[in-house]
Design a protein around this motif. Structure first.
Motif, short mmCIF file in Angstrom:
data_model
loop_
_atom_site.label_atom_id
_atom_site.label_comp_id
_atom_site.label_asym_id
_atom_site.label_seq_id
_atom_site.Cartn_x
_atom_site.Cartn_y
_atom_site.Cartn_z
N ARG A 7 -0.22 4.89 -6.41
CA ARG A 7 -1.51 5.52 -6.13
C ARG A 7 -2.61 4.49 -5.95
N THR A 8 -2.69 3.52 -6.85
CA THR A 8 -3.77 2.54 -6.75
C THR A 8 -3.54 1.54 -5.62
N LEU A 9 -2.29 1.21 -5.35
CA LEU A 9 -2.00 0.32 -4.22
C LEU A 9 -2.35 0.99 -2.89
N MET A 10 -2.00 2.26 -2.75
CA MET A 10 -2.34 2.98 -1.53
C MET A 10 -3.85 3.13 -1.38
N SER A 11 -4.55 3.36 -2.49
CA SER A 11 -6.01 3.45 -2.44
C SER A 11 -6.63 2.13 -2.00
N ALA A 12 -6.14 1.03 -2.54
CA ALA A 12 -6.66 -0.28 -2.16
C ALA A 12 -6.43 -0.55 -0.67
N GLU A 13 -5.24 -0.22 -0.18
CA GLU A 13 -4.93 -0.46 1.22
C GLU A 13 -5.80 0.39 2.14
N ALA A 14 -6.02 1.66 1.78
CA ALA A 14 -6.87 2.53 2.59
C ALA A 14 -8.32 2.04 2.58
N PHE A 15 -8.81 1.63 1.41
CA PHE A 15 -10.16 1.10 1.30
C PHE A 15 -10.33 -0.13 2.18
N ALA A 64 -8.65 -0.94 4.81
CA ALA A 64 -8.60 -0.57 6.23
C ALA A 64 -9.97 -0.17 6.73
N GLY A 65 -10.75 0.51 5.90
CA GLY A 65 -12.12 0.87 6.28
C GLY A 65 -13.07 -0.31 6.19
N LEU A 66 -12.86 -1.17 5.23
CA LEU A 66 -13.75 -2.31 5.00
C LEU A 66 -13.58 -3.41 6.05
N PHE A 67 -12.35 -3.66 6.46
CA PHE A 67 -12.06 -4.74 7.40
C PHE A 67 -11.27 -4.24 8.61
N PRO A 68 -11.89 -3.43 9.47
CA PRO A 68 -11.17 -3.04 10.69
C PRO A 68 -11.02 -4.27 11.58
N PRO A 69 -9.92 -4.39 12.28
CA PRO A 69 -9.73 -5.59 13.11
C PRO A 69 -10.62 -5.56 14.35
N SER A 70 -11.05 -6.72 14.76
CA SER A 70 -11.74 -6.83 16.04
C SER A 70 -10.70 -6.69 17.15
N ASP A 71 -11.16 -6.59 18.38
CA ASP A 71 -10.21 -6.48 19.49
C ASP A 71 -9.26 -7.66 19.54
N GLU A 72 -9.75 -8.85 19.18
CA GLU A 72 -8.90 -10.04 19.21
C GLU A 72 -7.85 -10.02 18.09
N MET A 120 -7.89 9.46 2.80
CA MET A 120 -8.99 9.48 3.72
C MET A 120 -10.31 9.14 2.99
N HIS A 121 -10.42 9.60 1.76
CA HIS A 121 -11.64 9.31 0.99
C HIS A 121 -11.81 7.80 0.80
N GLU A 122 -10.74 7.12 0.44
CA GLU A 122 -10.83 5.66 0.24
C GLU A 122 -11.14 4.94 1.54
N TYR A 123 -10.56 5.39 2.63
CA TYR A 123 -10.85 4.80 3.94
C TYR A 123 -12.34 4.96 4.27
N GLU A 124 -12.87 6.16 4.08
CA GLU A 124 -14.28 6.42 4.34
C GLU A 124 -15.17 5.60 3.39
N LEU A 125 -14.74 5.44 2.16
CA LEU A 125 -15.48 4.62 1.20
C LEU A 125 -15.51 3.16 1.65
N GLY A 126 -14.41 2.67 2.20
CA GLY A 126 -14.37 1.32 2.75
C GLY A 126 -15.33 1.16 3.91
N LYS A 127 -15.38 2.16 4.80
CA LYS A 127 -16.33 2.12 5.92
C LYS A 127 -17.76 2.14 5.42
N TRP A 128 -18.04 2.98 4.43
CA TRP A 128 -19.38 3.06 3.85
C TRP A 128 -19.77 1.72 3.22
N THR A 129 -18.85 1.12 2.48
CA THR A 129 -19.11 -0.17 1.84
C THR A 129 -19.38 -1.23 2.90
#
Length: 85
Positions: A37-45, A47-55, A1-10
């Motif tokens: 561990r690092t692969l899962m962190s990258a994927e979570a980050f 997910a926060g950095l590039f959320p998909p648009s509706d399309e 969750m921390h990495e996801y939130e970090l991606g959103k913040w970035t």
């Protein structure tokens, strides 16, 4: 969750660079060491950095995630993450 939130913040901090366009494979390259561990962190980050648009939603459950490749090197070839002797 921390990495996801970090991606959103970035995404918010660099919105002029990141949100002007949807994710494009030709504009970003993601590297990670070859450990779970690092692969899962990258994927979570990502997910926060590039959320998909509706399309860009691609499944019937409306999962707000899109696959983005994360590249690795085998551990013996990974000179960046090798411990120093």
């Amino acid at each position: 969750m921390h990495e996801y939130e970090l991606g959103k913040w970035t995404r918010q901090q660099y919105k002029d660079l990141v949100t002007a366009k949807p994710y494009r494979y030709d504009l970003i390259l993601v590297n990670s060491s070859d450990s779970d561990r690092t692969l899962m962190s990258a994927e979570a980050f990502l997910a926060g950095l590039f959320p998909p648009s509706d399309e860009e939603l691609w499944n019937s459950e409306n999962l707000r995630w899109q696959p983005i490749p994360v590249h690795t090197l085998p551990k013996p070839l990974d000179n960046v993450n090798k411990p120093y002797k």
